[in-house]
Design a protein around this motif. Structure first.
Motif, PDB file in Angstrom:
ATOM      1  N   GLY A   1      12.883   0.310 -11.745  1.00 21.94           N
ATOM      2  CA  GLY A   1      14.004  -0.628 -11.672  1.00 21.94           C
ATOM      3  C   GLY A   1      15.316   0.028 -11.309  1.00 21.94           C
ATOM      4  N   GLN A   2      15.372   1.363 -11.403  1.00 17.58           N
ATOM      5  CA  GLN A   2      16.580   2.104 -11.050  1.00 17.58           C
ATOM      6  C   GLN A   2      16.375   2.944  -9.788  1.00 17.58           C
ATOM      7  N   MET A   3      15.378   2.557  -8.986  1.00 21.25           N
ATOM      8  CA  MET A   3      15.058   3.304  -7.774  1.00 21.25           C
ATOM      9  C   MET A   3      15.154   2.376  -6.562  1.00 21.25           C
ATOM     10  N   TRP A   4      14.969   2.930  -5.370  1.00 22.15           N
ATOM     11  CA  TRP A   4      14.948   2.117  -4.160  1.00 22.15           C
ATOM     12  C   TRP A   4      13.840   1.067  -4.284  1.00 22.15           C
ATOM     13  N   ALA A   5      14.077  -0.114  -3.706  1.00 24.47           N
ATOM     14  CA  ALA A   5      13.145  -1.229  -3.852  1.00 24.47           C
ATOM     15  C   ALA A   5      11.766  -0.923  -3.274  1.00 24.47           C
ATOM     16  N   ASP A   6      11.698  -0.061  -2.250  1.00 21.81           N
ATOM     17  CA  ASP A   6      10.399   0.258  -1.656  1.00 21.81           C
ATOM     18  C   ASP A   6       9.532   1.122  -2.571  1.00 21.81           C
ATOM     19  N   ASP A   7      10.157   1.876  -3.473  1.00 29.51           N
ATOM     20  CA  ASP A   7       9.411   2.825  -4.303  1.00 29.51           C
ATOM     21  C   ASP A   7       8.312   2.157  -5.123  1.00 29.51           C
ATOM     22  N   ALA A   8       8.550   0.931  -5.557  1.00 29.61           N
ATOM     23  CA  ALA A   8       7.556   0.234  -6.371  1.00 29.61           C
ATOM     24  C   ALA A   8       6.253   0.022  -5.612  1.00 29.61           C
ATOM     25  N   HIS A   9       6.311   0.015  -4.285  1.00 29.74           N
ATOM     26  CA  HIS A   9       5.121  -0.251  -3.485  1.00 29.74           C
ATOM     27  C   HIS A   9       4.277   1.004  -3.247  1.00 29.74           C
ATOM     28  N   TRP A  10       4.916   2.170  -3.095  1.00 30.66           N
ATOM     29  CA  TRP A  10       4.155   3.356  -2.706  1.00 30.66           C
ATOM     30  C   TRP A  10       4.174   4.496  -3.719  1.00 30.66           C
ATOM     31  N   LEU A  11       5.241   4.612  -4.522  1.00 33.14           N
ATOM     32  CA  LEU A  11       5.353   5.758  -5.411  1.00 33.14           C
ATOM     33  C   LEU A  11       4.249   5.825  -6.463  1.00 33.14           C
ATOM     34  N   PRO A  12       3.858   4.716  -7.098  1.00 33.61           N
ATOM     35  CA  PRO A  12       2.764   4.823  -8.078  1.00 33.61           C
ATOM     36  C   PRO A  12       1.482   5.412  -7.483  1.00 33.61           C
ATOM     37  N   HIS A  13       1.203   5.124  -6.213  1.00 28.96           N
ATOM     38  CA  HIS A  13      -0.001   5.673  -5.579  1.00 28.96           C
ATOM     39  C   HIS A  13       0.135   7.184  -5.406  1.00 28.96           C
ATOM     40  N   VAL A  14       1.324   7.649  -5.035  1.00 24.38           N
ATOM     41  CA  VAL A  14       1.562   9.088  -4.902  1.00 24.38           C
ATOM     42  C   VAL A  14       1.491   9.765  -6.267  1.00 24.38           C
ATOM     43  N   LEU A  15       2.052   9.138  -7.281  1.00 27.48           N
ATOM     44  CA  LEU A  15       2.008   9.709  -8.627  1.00 27.48           C
ATOM     45  C   LEU A  15       0.581   9.789  -9.157  1.00 27.48           C
ATOM     46  N   ALA A  16      -0.286   8.909  -8.664  1.00 26.56           N
ATOM     47  CA  ALA A  16      -1.688   8.919  -9.080  1.00 26.56           C
ATOM     48  C   ALA A  16      -2.515   9.896  -8.250  1.00 26.56           C
ATOM     49  N   GLY A  17      -1.877  10.560  -7.268  1.00 30.02           N
ATOM     50  CA  GLY A  17      -2.568  11.582  -6.494  1.00 30.02           C
ATOM     51  C   GLY A  17      -2.835  11.240  -5.050  1.00 30.02           C
ATOM     52  N   GLY A  18      -2.584   9.986  -4.637  1.00 26.08           N
ATOM     53  CA  GLY A  18      -2.869   9.567  -3.276  1.00 26.08           C
ATOM     54  C   GLY A  18      -1.753   9.887  -2.295  1.00 26.08           C
ATOM     55  N   ASP A  19      -2.038   9.638  -1.015  1.00 25.95           N
ATOM     56  CA  ASP A  19      -1.059   9.823   0.061  1.00 25.95           C
ATOM     57  C   ASP A  19      -0.714   8.459   0.656  1.00 25.95           C
ATOM     58  N   VAL A  20       0.380   8.397   1.423  1.00 25.17           N
ATOM     59  CA  VAL A  20       0.847   7.108   1.925  1.00 25.17           C
ATOM     60  C   VAL A  20       1.428   7.209   3.329  1.00 25.17           C
ATOM     61  N   LEU A  21       1.313   6.099   4.057  1.00 27.70           N
ATOM     62  CA  LEU A  21       2.037   5.868   5.303  1.00 27.70           C
ATOM     63  C   LEU A  21       2.669   4.494   5.164  1.00 27.70           C
ATOM     64  N   GLY A  22       3.984   4.397   5.384  1.00 34.85           N
ATOM     65  CA  GLY A  22       4.633   3.108   5.164  1.00 34.85           C
ATOM     66  C   GLY A  22       5.761   2.813   6.119  1.00 34.85           C
ATOM     67  N   ASP A  23       6.018   1.522   6.305  1.00 28.68           N
ATOM     68  CA  ASP A  23       7.143   1.034   7.098  1.00 28.68           C
ATOM     69  C   ASP A  23       7.872  -0.011   6.270  1.00 28.68           C
ATOM     70  N   PHE A  24       9.204   0.134   6.149  1.00 25.82           N
ATOM     71  CA  PHE A  24       9.990  -0.749   5.300  1.00 25.82           C
ATOM     72  C   PHE A  24      11.255  -1.199   6.029  1.00 25.82           C
ATOM     73  N   THR A  25      11.592  -2.471   5.890  1.00 28.17           N
ATOM     74  CA  THR A  25      12.808  -3.015   6.480  1.00 28.17           C
ATOM     75  C   THR A  25      13.712  -3.528   5.364  1.00 28.17           C
ATOM     76  N   PHE A  26      14.961  -3.056   5.362  1.00 27.86           N
ATOM     77  CA  PHE A  26      15.957  -3.448   4.370  1.00 27.86           C
ATOM     78  C   PHE A  26      17.050  -4.282   5.026  1.00 27.86           C
ATOM     79  N   ALA A  27      17.403  -5.410   4.409  1.00 27.33           N
ATOM     80  CA  ALA A  27      18.556  -6.190   4.866  1.00 27.33           C
ATOM     81  C   ALA A  27      19.842  -5.450   4.538  1.00 27.33           C
ATOM     82  N   ASP A  28      19.855  -4.773   3.406  1.00 32.82           N
ATOM     83  CA  ASP A  28      20.951  -3.908   2.984  1.00 32.82           C
ATOM     84  C   ASP A  28      20.337  -2.893   2.037  1.00 32.82           C
ATOM     85  N   GLN A  29      21.143  -2.062   1.398  1.00 35.43           N
ATOM     86  CA  GLN A  29      20.585  -0.996   0.573  1.00 35.43           C
ATOM     87  C   GLN A  29      19.857  -1.503  -0.670  1.00 35.43           C
TER      88      GLN A  29
END
Length: 228
Positions: free
Chosen positions: A145-173
């Motif tokens: 909740g105190q991180m970038w909005a995209d982190d909720a989608h990919w960071l848990p997978h990295v923390l669990a040991g996986g790798d990621v490829l992602g594309d994200f579009t932000f209207a603002d920060q």
């Protein structure tokens, strides 16, 4: 199901590189089931927790950039070779990103190369810097909740040991409007990197005929399969 293959990854990476006007590194340091995050104290992403990283400098390779940023922001020195490649994330900022490109214009497209390392590979002590205030978190307790909005989608997978490829579009920060994500199995990014390096040596050193791109595309196999 989302399937990522080496040639698919390279096509995405080449397309993103043509559009990206800012290249950045991002490093996560692990100590068992804990991860070191930093609270950004100023500039781009101020007030948010994140890994450690920043802009690629002229003449610098991405691993050297990641190691330098970790040392400057958290006081830890890690050999570039100890950094494990974990993913590539592309961002399109529809509004002012607050980050300038090399020519001084505001960068609207960002390409972030994600790495991880173990605290056991680091020298020095974790220390607060002018830019970041480091803090250890349990991998199942990171402050999404105190991180970038995209982190909720990919960071848990990295923390669990996986790798990621992602594309994200932000209207603002603060507002994520769309995203696509490939969740890869552990070691997928490293395996693809090693395969590409081996093919490059075969072509450049040993003079194996044919183009490197064709060889990479034919090297075969899925990097992995997952569901976003």
């Amino acid at each position: 199901a989302l399937i990522a293959t080496p040639d698919r990854y390279r096509a995405r990476a080449d397309h993103a590189a043509m559009q990206a006007n800012k290249l950045l590194s991002l490093v996560f340091v692990f100590d068992g089931r804990s991860v070191l995050l930093g609270l950004k104290k100023r500039g781009f992403g101020q007030g948010k927790y994140n890994g450690f990283g920043g802009k690629l400098e002229a003449g610098e390779v991405m691993r050297a950039c990641a190691a330098r940023e970790l040392r400057e922001e958290a006081g830890l020195s890690v050999p570039a070779a100890a950094l494990v490649r974990r993913g590539v994330l592309n961002f399109h900022m529809l509004a002012d990103s607050g980050m300038k490109g090399a020519d001084g214009t505001i960068a609207s497209r960002l390409e972030v190369h994600v790495y991880s390392c173990s605290l056991g590979d680091a020298e020095g002590e974790v220390a607060e810097s002018e830019e970041m205030a480091p803090r250890w978190w349990g991998c199942d307790q990171v402050p999404l909740g105190q991180m970038w909005a995209d982190d909720a989608h990919w960071l848990p997978h990295v923390l669990a040991g996986g790798d990621v490829l992602g594309d994200f579009t932000f209207a603002d920060q603060a507002t994520l409007v769309s995203h696509s994500l490939d969740k890869l199995p552990p070691g997928a990014m490293r395996l693809d990197e090693q395969r590409t390096r081996r093919l490059r040596v075969d072509h450049l050193v040993y003079g194996v005929p044919g183009s490197l791109d064709e060889a990479c595309a034919q090297s075969g196999g899925n990097l992995g399969q997952s569901r976003a």
